[in-house]
Motif scaffolding. Sequence first.
Motif, PDB file in Angstrom:
ATOM      1  N   VAL A   1      -3.955   9.507   2.466  1.00  0.00           N
ATOM      2  CA  VAL A   1      -4.350   8.792   1.376  1.00  0.00           C
ATOM      3  C   VAL A   1      -3.869   7.416   1.200  1.00  0.00           C
ATOM      4  CG1 VAL A   1      -4.613   8.962  -1.381  1.00  0.00           C
ATOM      5  CG2 VAL A   1      -4.485  11.204   0.258  1.00  0.00           C
ATOM      6  N   VAL A   2      -4.488   6.478   1.102  1.00  0.00           N
ATOM      7  CA  VAL A   2      -4.144   5.110   0.984  1.00  0.00           C
ATOM      8  C   VAL A   2      -4.459   4.628  -0.523  1.00  0.00           C
ATOM      9  CG1 VAL A   2      -4.279   2.862   2.105  1.00  0.00           C
ATOM     10  CG2 VAL A   2      -4.680   4.596   3.472  1.00  0.00           C
ATOM     11  N   THR A   3      -3.444   4.191  -1.082  1.00  0.00           N
ATOM     12  CA  THR A   3      -3.524   3.357  -2.434  1.00  0.00           C
ATOM     13  C   THR A   3      -2.994   2.034  -2.235  1.00  0.00           C
ATOM     14  OG1 THR A   3      -1.980   4.975  -3.247  1.00  0.00           O
ATOM     15  CG2 THR A   3      -4.030   5.484  -3.858  1.00  0.00           C
ATOM     16  N   THR A   4      -3.473   1.337  -3.336  1.00  0.00           N
ATOM     17  CA  THR A   4      -3.215  -0.182  -3.292  1.00  0.00           C
ATOM     18  C   THR A   4      -2.177  -0.139  -4.675  1.00  0.00           C
ATOM     19  OG1 THR A   4      -5.180  -1.116  -2.773  1.00  0.00           O
ATOM     20  CG2 THR A   4      -3.540  -2.598  -3.878  1.00  0.00           C
ATOM     21  N   ILE A   5      -0.953  -0.472  -4.393  1.00  0.00           N
ATOM     22  CA  ILE A   5      -0.148  -0.864  -5.346  1.00  0.00           C
ATOM     23  C   ILE A   5      -0.166  -2.195  -6.110  1.00  0.00           C
ATOM     24  CG2 ILE A   5       2.443  -0.886  -6.173  1.00  0.00           C
ATOM     25  CD1 ILE A   5       2.941   0.855  -3.472  1.00  0.00           C
ATOM     26  N   ASN A   6      -0.260  -2.331  -7.354  1.00  0.00           N
ATOM     27  CA  ASN A   6      -0.617  -3.605  -8.036  1.00  0.00           C
ATOM     28  C   ASN A   6       0.791  -4.334  -8.213  1.00  0.00           C
ATOM     29  OD1 ASN A   6      -3.356  -3.456  -8.037  1.00  0.00           O
ATOM     30  ND2 ASN A   6      -3.470  -2.111  -9.507  1.00  0.00           N
TER      31      ASN A   6
ATOM     32  N   THR B   1      -6.821  -0.139   6.118  1.00  0.00           N
ATOM     33  CA  THR B   1      -7.449   1.309   5.462  1.00  0.00           C
ATOM     34  C   THR B   1      -8.199   2.057   6.243  1.00  0.00           C
ATOM     35  OG1 THR B   1      -6.784   0.232   3.580  1.00  0.00           O
ATOM     36  CG2 THR B   1      -8.149   1.942   3.396  1.00  0.00           C
TER      37      THR B   1
ATOM     38  N   ASP C   1      -8.518  -4.013   4.155  1.00  0.00           N
ATOM     39  CA  ASP C   1      -9.622  -3.315   4.458  1.00  0.00           C
ATOM     40  C   ASP C   1      -9.577  -2.812   5.963  1.00  0.00           C
ATOM     41  OD1 ASP C   1     -10.492  -3.908   1.927  1.00  0.00           O
ATOM     42  OD2 ASP C   1     -11.815  -5.553   2.291  1.00  0.00           O
TER      43      ASP C   1
ATOM     44  N   LEU D   1       0.781  -1.345   0.109  1.00  0.00           N
ATOM     45  CA  LEU D   1       0.026   0.177  -0.007  1.00  0.00           C
ATOM     46  C   LEU D   1       1.032   1.337  -0.192  1.00  0.00           C
ATOM     47  CD1 LEU D   1      -2.597  -0.967   2.841  1.00  0.00           C
ATOM     48  CD2 LEU D   1      -2.995  -1.166   0.294  1.00  0.00           C
ATOM     49  N   ARG D   2       0.410   2.393  -0.676  1.00  0.00           N
ATOM     50  CA  ARG D   2       1.140   3.543  -0.490  1.00  0.00           C
ATOM     51  C   ARG D   2       0.263   4.503   0.178  1.00  0.00           C
ATOM     52  NH1 ARG D   2       0.923   8.531  -3.303  1.00  0.00           N
ATOM     53  NH2 ARG D   2       3.027   9.368  -3.972  1.00  0.00           N
ATOM     54  N   LEU D   3       0.967   5.107   1.073  1.00  0.00           N
ATOM     55  CA  LEU D   3       0.353   5.957   2.158  1.00  0.00           C
ATOM     56  C   LEU D   3       0.864   7.459   2.132  1.00  0.00           C
ATOM     57  CD1 LEU D   3       0.574   3.979   5.440  1.00  0.00           C
ATOM     58  CD2 LEU D   3      -1.203   3.837   3.784  1.00  0.00           C
ATOM     59  N   GLU D   4       0.341   8.604   1.853  1.00  0.00           N
ATOM     60  CA  GLU D   4       0.590   9.896   1.762  1.00  0.00           C
ATOM     61  C   GLU D   4       0.040  10.647   3.024  1.00  0.00           C
ATOM     62  OE1 GLU D   4       1.033  13.364  -1.601  1.00  0.00           O
ATOM     63  OE2 GLU D   4       0.218  11.414  -2.036  1.00  0.00           O
TER      64      GLU D   4
END
Length: 205
Positions: free
Chosen positions: A200-205, A188, A185, A141-144
């Motif tokens: 901001v949490v985004t999934t890295i594929n 997040t 889940d 996961l990418r966290l900003e």
Amino acid sequence: MNDSPYLIPSEPTLFEEEIKKSVFITHLIHTPSVDAAKTAIEQIKQEHKSARHNCWGFVAGRPEDSMKWGFSDDGEPSGTAGKPILAQLSGSGVGELTAVVTRYSGGIKLGTGGLVKAYGGVVQQALKQLQTIEKKITTKLRLELDYGLMPVIQSVMDFYQALTVDSDYSDSVVLVVEIEKNQVDAFTQATINKSGAKVVVTTIN
């Protein structure tokens, strides 16, 4: 796709037993794919070229994924070797596992029932000695976030056992974390709740 962890072998296991003058040598090997299983089987066949039979079975993925199962009687009567080997493996709850049973025949016929019992039995005994570890299914996961939220995020990461694999500290903080898939889940949601939706949490594929 099942994201829960499962057991895999932590090291090879070797078990040898003599049954009615036939020597059965059981190798248990960690094989994370079907190709790896086939390679391991060929290596053992080369080591025991003089043996009459090198019978085998494998569970080359998750324990319950029957699409990655395989077996062979290698010249023994049909159904007397490969199937009993696979039955022991698939019932063990351990994944990514190959068993090769080498038989040096001693001249006494075991009969079909005797063979089934022998091949299944030696694998069962070998499995009792097998050392295992848990394989976790993870994702990144990418966290900003702002610098001020670092203590909040650190506490959430600690709780969910998320590990930082990359970080960038510039105008804001960007973290790449590795976490078990089945925790994403909840992680997040906890991050959003505790930060007031400022991370901001985004999934890295």
